[in-house]
Design an enzyme around this catalytic site. Structure first.
Site, PDB file in Angstrom:
ATOM      1  N   LEU A 112      38.149  98.171  35.517  1.00  0.00           N
ATOM      2  CA  LEU A 112      37.146  99.143  34.984  1.00  0.00           C
ATOM      3  C   LEU A 112      37.764  99.688  33.688  1.00  0.00           C
ATOM      4  O   LEU A 112      39.008 100.192  33.485  1.00  0.00           O
ATOM      5  CB  LEU A 112      36.591 100.012  35.914  1.00  0.00           C
ATOM      6  CG  LEU A 112      36.009  99.602  37.267  1.00  0.00           C
ATOM      7  CD1 LEU A 112      35.603 100.813  38.085  1.00  0.00           C
ATOM      8  CD2 LEU A 112      34.827  98.769  36.916  1.00  0.00           C
ATOM      9  N   CYS A 113      36.780 100.016  33.007  1.00  0.00           N
ATOM     10  CA  CYS A 113      37.107 100.469  31.225  1.00  0.00           C
ATOM     11  C   CYS A 113      37.641 102.127  31.823  1.00  0.00           C
ATOM     12  O   CYS A 113      37.107 102.744  32.693  1.00  0.00           O
ATOM     13  CB  CYS A 113      35.805 100.573  30.510  1.00  0.00           C
ATOM     14  SG  CYS A 113      35.599  98.868  29.755  1.00  0.00           S
ATOM     15  N   PRO A 114      38.537 102.511  31.018  1.00  0.00           N
ATOM     16  CA  PRO A 114      39.064 101.853  29.759  1.00  0.00           C
ATOM     17  C   PRO A 114      40.500 100.938  30.287  1.00  0.00           C
ATOM     18  O   PRO A 114      41.105 100.680  29.242  1.00  0.00           O
ATOM     19  CB  PRO A 114      39.518 102.887  29.161  1.00  0.00           C
ATOM     20  CG  PRO A 114      39.958 104.256  30.131  1.00  0.00           C
ATOM     21  CD  PRO A 114      38.919 103.740  31.409  1.00  0.00           C
TER      22      PRO A 114
END
Ligand code: SF4
Lengths: 75, 347
Positions: free
Chosen positions: A12-14
């Site tokens: 998942l970002c970042p």
């Protein structure tokens, strides 16, 4: 032109941005990197990161729940 | 012409660090941003999980800030090292599980290492005296500078005029007269400065920069530690605490029930690490079991998740139980009525 692939699925970002950044650090200008992700947030975050750091986005596409970004390492 | 000095700015994605960086850029200093990813940052994550948030992906604020400022941003993964900060904070926790003072010391210390490795001259942060109760008090400013080892290489442009001179000021790399003396909880001076710089649409996080300031998130973290009997965590735990309903009917296990499609899909990704349950006779959410459940516990978990599916009013619901190794069995359960799920089970 040499092209490397980075598997950033399930991150998942970042985190996909961090992995991209760390890989690009080891590459040289003109080389291409294909990043394969499952978090749609990368469609904004990786291009933003490229603009800031002077790398070019060659392609972005979404297929089968995956988001693929091809970038070219800048100077 | 004198040599252009270089500063590393701690960029959180909020307004204050954005202003601090801008103030120094305006003085002709070369600035690059650093953003530390602890695993608990509000940026990203949850919007990628929940269906309704997926439709309108949020920007990453620290990248956005860097782009507005026209500076490079280095995002640093500190997930592993951060564990020690959160598990053993020397200065304790804030109102929730936020170890803000230790966190600041840790980040400034990392920034100090970074400037040494990258040939930068000093560090800037967006701290303002009195802005936050725990980490941004007059007494804590010197503690952060000293314990991080950054000492007078740490400049806080927004409140520098209330603090002793730092090296960049003494050396004339920056002009102290053009720095600020903000203090107190008011946001007005920051808003005015933002307007002066023409910043609009900046992020104003309410609580703080991370999930640890959130009460319900902190409660889940404490529950996890208590029931595991050890204060430790992996990145997966951090992520899972953000997703679904967490229901602990007994101390040896808890059930994480997806609240919607997006969460079910996200939990799918953990089927190899956790026992998972889903109704096979009716449609309903996916659930994971964290812990070591007995067969009896699995039946209890089945009754809980049946309550959240289409079979909630049926007499009996089939639940497919899948172990981490992929072994499957189907059990029949009677769904719980809402009042049978005790309130104290909800973490
Ligand atoms: S809110 Fe979170 S990230 Fe921000 S200083 Fe406190 S502990 Fe650190």
């Amino acid at each position: 032109m040499s092209r490397e692939t980075l598997n950033a699925r399930r991150l998942l970002c970042p985190l996909p941005v961090i992995r991209t950044q760390d890989r690009v650090k080891r590459m040289v200008a003109g080389e291409q990197l294909e990043v394969i992700c499952t978090d749609p947030g990368v469609m904004q975050d990786i291009p933003a990161w490229c603009r800031i750091n002077g790398h070019a986005i060659l392609e972005t596409k979404a297929e089968d729940g995956e988001y693929i970004i091809v970038l070219e390492v800048g100077e | 012409m004198s040599e252009q000095r270089k500063a590393a700015a701690l960029i959180s994605g909020g307004l204050d660090s954005m202003l601090a960086a801008k103030v120094i850029i305006e003085q002709g200093v070369h600035v690059e941003g650093i953003n530390f990813f602890t695993g608990f940052c509000v940026e990203g994550h949850t919007h990628a999980i929940r269906e309704r948030d997926r439709a309108k992906p949020k920007r990453n604020n620290s990248l956005w800030v860097a782009e507005q400022l026209g500076i490079k941003l280095h995002i640093v993964d500190v997930i592993e090292e951060y564990k020690d900060v959160l598990i053993n904070p020397k200065h304790g926790y804030g109102s929730n599980m936020n170890p803000c003072l230790d966190c600041k010391i840790f980040m400034v210390n990392k920034a100090k290492q970074w400037i040494q490795e990258n040939g930068f001259d000093f560090i800037i942060t967006g701290e303002v005296i009195g802005q936050r109760p725990m980490s941004q008090r007059k007494q804590t400013m010197p503690i952060i500078a000293r314990e991080s080892g950054a000492d007078d290489l740490l400049l806080r442009p927004l409140c520098a005029r209330n603090l002793p001179e730092t090296l960049p000021e003494r050396e004339g790399w920056v002009d102290r007269a053009k720095l600020f003396g903000f203090s107190g909880r008011s946001r007005k001076p920051q808003m005015e400065l933002a307007q002066q710089f023409g910043f609009v649409d900046y992020a104003q996080p309410a609580g703080g920069c991370c999930f640890l300031t959130d009460e319900s998130y902190s409660a889940k973290l404490v529950d996890l530690w208590q029931n595991r009997g050890t204060k430790d965590y992996e990145l997966d735990d951090v992520m899972l605490l953000k997703v679904g309903r967490h229901i602990r009917p007994k101390s040896n296990f808890k059930v994480i029930v997806a609240r919607e499609e997006g969460e079910s899909r996200f939990l799918e990704g953990y089927k190899k690490e956790f026992t998972s349950l889903i109704s096979s006779s009716h449609s309903g959410p996916l659930a994971l079991i964290d812990g070591e459940p007995t067969d009896e516990d699995l039946a209890l978990a089945g009754r809980i998740i049946a309550r959240y599916g289409q079979g909630r009013d049926a007499e009996q619901v089939d639940i497919l139980v899948r172990s981490q190794k992929g072994l499957e069995q189907t059990i029949q359960v009677a769904p719980f009525a809402p009042e049978q799920i005790a309130e104290e089970w909800f973490v």
